[in-house]
Design a protein around this motif. Structure first.
Motif, PDB file in Angstrom:
ATOM      1  N   ILE A   7       0.842  -1.204   0.000  1.00 19.85           N
ATOM      2  CA  ILE A   7       0.000   0.000   0.000  1.00 19.85           C
ATOM      3  C   ILE A   7       0.873   1.248   0.000  1.00 19.85           C
ATOM      4  O   ILE A   7       0.615   2.201  -0.735  1.00 19.85           O
ATOM      5  N   ARG A   8       1.918   1.235   0.836  1.00 18.16           N
ATOM      6  CA  ARG A   8       2.827   2.390   0.893  1.00 18.16           C
ATOM      7  C   ARG A   8       3.476   2.629  -0.461  1.00 18.16           C
ATOM      8  O   ARG A   8       3.523   3.757  -0.957  1.00 18.16           O
ATOM      9  N   GLN A   9       3.960   1.563  -1.095  1.00 15.13           N
ATOM     10  CA  GLN A   9       4.605   1.693  -2.402  1.00 15.13           C
ATOM     11  C   GLN A   9       3.626   2.202  -3.455  1.00 15.13           C
ATOM     12  O   GLN A   9       3.993   2.999  -4.328  1.00 15.13           O
ATOM     13  N   GLN A  10       2.372   1.767  -3.391  1.00 18.25           N
ATOM     14  CA  GLN A  10       1.361   2.233  -4.341  1.00 18.25           C
ATOM     15  C   GLN A  10       1.083   3.722  -4.148  1.00 18.25           C
ATOM     16  O   GLN A  10       0.941   4.460  -5.122  1.00 18.25           O
ATOM     17  N   LYS A  11       1.028   4.161  -2.885  1.00 17.38           N
ATOM     18  CA  LYS A  11       0.813   5.588  -2.604  1.00 17.38           C
ATOM     19  C   LYS A  11       1.971   6.424  -3.143  1.00 17.38           C
ATOM     20  O   LYS A  11       1.762   7.489  -3.727  1.00 17.38           O
ATOM     21  N   VAL A  12       3.189   5.948  -2.948  1.00 14.66           N
ATOM     22  CA  VAL A  12       4.367   6.670  -3.441  1.00 14.66           C
ATOM     23  C   VAL A  12       4.343   6.728  -4.967  1.00 14.66           C
ATOM     24  O   VAL A  12       4.588   7.777  -5.566  1.00 14.66           O
ATOM     25  N   ALA A  13       4.014   5.612  -5.613  1.00 16.94           N
ATOM     26  CA  ALA A  13       3.949   5.569  -7.073  1.00 16.94           C
ATOM     27  C   ALA A  13       2.892   6.531  -7.597  1.00 16.94           C
ATOM     28  O   ALA A  13       3.119   7.255  -8.583  1.00 16.94           O
ATOM     29  N   THR A  14       1.752   6.596  -6.937  1.00 14.38           N
ATOM     30  CA  THR A  14       0.683   7.512  -7.348  1.00 14.38           C
ATOM     31  C   THR A  14       1.113   8.961  -7.167  1.00 14.38           C
ATOM     32  O   THR A  14       0.894   9.799  -8.046  1.00 14.38           O
ATOM     33  N   ARG A  15       1.741   9.273  -6.022  1.00 13.71           N
ATOM     34  CA  ARG A  15       2.215  10.644  -5.778  1.00 13.71           C
ATOM     35  C   ARG A  15       3.229  11.062  -6.842  1.00 13.71           C
ATOM     36  O   ARG A  15       3.156  12.163  -7.374  1.00 13.71           O
ATOM     37  N   ARG A  16       4.151  10.174  -7.158  1.00 19.71           N
ATOM     38  CA  ARG A  16       5.150  10.491  -8.183  1.00 19.71           C
ATOM     39  C   ARG A  16       4.486  10.733  -9.532  1.00 19.71           C
ATOM     40  O   ARG A  16       4.813  11.695 -10.226  1.00 19.71           O
ATOM     41  N   LYS A  22       8.350  10.448 -14.316  1.00 18.78           N
ATOM     42  CA  LYS A  22       8.322   9.238 -15.139  1.00 18.78           C
ATOM     43  C   LYS A  22       9.389   8.305 -14.580  1.00 18.78           C
ATOM     44  O   LYS A  22      10.540   8.698 -14.407  1.00 18.78           O
ATOM     45  N   THR A  23       9.014   7.083 -14.301  1.00 14.42           N
ATOM     46  CA  THR A  23       9.953   6.124 -13.724  1.00 14.42           C
ATOM     47  C   THR A  23      10.737   5.434 -14.834  1.00 14.42           C
ATOM     48  O   THR A  23      10.163   4.931 -15.792  1.00 14.42           O
ATOM     49  N   LYS A  24      12.054   5.455 -14.697  1.00 15.81           N
ATOM     50  CA  LYS A  24      12.968   4.765 -15.612  1.00 15.81           C
ATOM     51  C   LYS A  24      13.966   4.004 -14.769  1.00 15.81           C
ATOM     52  O   LYS A  24      14.388   4.460 -13.713  1.00 15.81           O
ATOM     53  N   LYS A  25      14.335   2.846 -15.249  1.00 17.08           N
ATOM     54  CA  LYS A  25      15.310   2.030 -14.535  1.00 17.08           C
ATOM     55  C   LYS A  25      16.696   2.338 -15.092  1.00 17.08           C
ATOM     56  O   LYS A  25      16.885   2.365 -16.302  1.00 17.08           O
ATOM     57  N   CYS A  26      17.641   2.584 -14.210  1.00 18.22           N
ATOM     58  CA  CYS A  26      19.019   2.873 -14.621  1.00 18.22           C
ATOM     59  C   CYS A  26      19.956   1.830 -14.019  1.00 18.22           C
ATOM     60  O   CYS A  26      19.681   1.276 -12.957  1.00 18.22           O
ATOM     61  N   SER A 113       0.403  15.602  -0.380  1.00 17.13           N
ATOM     62  CA  SER A 113       1.562  14.791  -0.765  1.00 17.13           C
ATOM     63  C   SER A 113       2.715  14.951   0.210  1.00 17.13           C
ATOM     64  O   SER A 113       3.741  14.299   0.070  1.00 17.13           O
ATOM     65  N   LYS A 114       2.542  15.860   1.162  1.00 16.09           N
ATOM     66  CA  LYS A 114       3.536  16.100   2.217  1.00 16.09           C
ATOM     67  C   LYS A 114       4.883  16.570   1.677  1.00 16.09           C
ATOM     68  O   LYS A 114       5.939  16.212   2.195  1.00 16.09           O
ATOM     69  N   TYR A 115       4.823  17.390   0.596  1.00 13.89           N
ATOM     70  CA  TYR A 115       6.062  17.997   0.121  1.00 13.89           C
ATOM     71  C   TYR A 115       6.469  19.058   1.137  1.00 13.89           C
ATOM     72  O   TYR A 115       5.680  19.944   1.464  1.00 13.89           O
ATOM     73  N   PRO A 116       7.690  18.966   1.662  1.00 17.99           N
ATOM     74  CA  PRO A 116       8.126  19.976   2.623  1.00 17.99           C
ATOM     75  C   PRO A 116       8.126  21.378   2.000  1.00 17.99           C
ATOM     76  O   PRO A 116       8.484  21.552   0.841  1.00 17.99           O
ATOM     77  N   VAL A 117       7.704  22.337   2.794  1.00 19.89           N
ATOM     78  CA  VAL A 117       7.685  23.732   2.344  1.00 19.89           C
ATOM     79  C   VAL A 117       9.123  24.233   2.277  1.00 19.89           C
ATOM     80  O   VAL A 117       9.882  24.062   3.238  1.00 19.89           O
ATOM     81  N   PRO A 118       9.522  24.840   1.148  1.00 23.11           N
ATOM     82  CA  PRO A 118      10.878  25.417   1.082  1.00 23.11           C
ATOM     83  C   PRO A 118      10.921  26.688   1.941  1.00 23.11           C
ATOM     84  O   PRO A 118      10.470  27.754   1.520  1.00 23.11           O
ATOM     85  N   VAL A 119      11.441  26.556   3.137  1.00 26.34           N
ATOM     86  CA  VAL A 119      11.354  27.614   4.140  1.00 26.34           C
ATOM     87  C   VAL A 119      12.006  28.912   3.674  1.00 26.34           C
ATOM     88  O   VAL A 119      11.438  29.996   3.853  1.00 26.34           O
ATOM     89  N   ASP A 120      13.185  28.832   3.060  1.00 27.27           N
ATOM     90  CA  ASP A 120      13.850  30.056   2.597  1.00 27.27           C
ATOM     91  C   ASP A 120      12.997  30.796   1.575  1.00 27.27           C
ATOM     92  O   ASP A 120      12.881  32.021   1.622  1.00 27.27           O
ATOM     93  N   LYS A 121      12.411  30.058   0.649  1.00 22.44           N
ATOM     94  CA  LYS A 121      11.547  30.670  -0.361  1.00 22.44           C
ATOM     95  C   LYS A 121      10.312  31.270   0.303  1.00 22.44           C
ATOM     96  O   LYS A 121       9.896  32.377   0.001  1.00 22.44           O
TER      97      LYS A 121
END
Length: 146
Positions: A7-16, A22-26, A113-121
């Motif tokens: 479930i956690r991995q699915q949430k992360v994949a959806t957020r991304r 775009k997910t690419k394997k390197c 999505s819990k993106y941290p706020v860029p405090v300086d900005k």
């Protein structure tokens, strides 16, 4: 793998995906990874770097190479962890704008999505709120100029 982990991995994949990634394997040699770790340390990352951190570092390498190959293109190369994070946020917001999200929807997405706020900005906008949070002014400051 446990159901919770799936479930956690699915949430992360959806957020991304909803952020425009775009997910690419390197594939890397050990020497490549060592070099990336050295770059990470110089750019302000901690000892243990995540896949997201590696992505940001590689993104900077791409920008630098691109600007060398296409000197007529003006590219701001993010050379620190903070600059890379701001670049990432700008790209996410640009993606959401391109997909016709409203300002309210973008603010809510960034919060959810819990993106941290860029405090300086945030602080550079002279906001009165002591607790930095996603708001219209911050999203407007980060969204692409037309």
């Amino acid at each position: 793998m446990s159901i919770e982990e799936q479930i956690r991995q699915q949430k992360v994949a959806t957020r991304r995906k909803d952020s425009g990634f775009k997910t690419k394997k390197c594939h890397f040699f050990d020497l490549d990874l060592l070099r990336l770790k050295k770059l990470a340390k110089k750019m302000g990352y901690e000892e243990k770097i995540s896949n997201e951190d590696l992505t940001s570092i590689i993104r900077s390498c791409i920008a630098e190479k691109y600007s060398a190959v296409y000197p007529e293109k003006i590219i701001k190369i993010p050379n620190s962890k903070e600059e890379q994070y701001l670049y990432e946020l700008k790209q996410i917001i640009a993606f959401r704008c391109k997909n016709h999200s409203t300002l309210d929807e973008i603010v809510q997405f960034m919060k959810n999505s819990k993106y941290p706020v860029p405090v300086d900005k945030y602080n550079s906008l002279n906001m009165s709120n002591d607790q930095p949070e996603w708001c219209h002014e911050l999203v407007n400051a980060l969204k692409p100029k037309k």
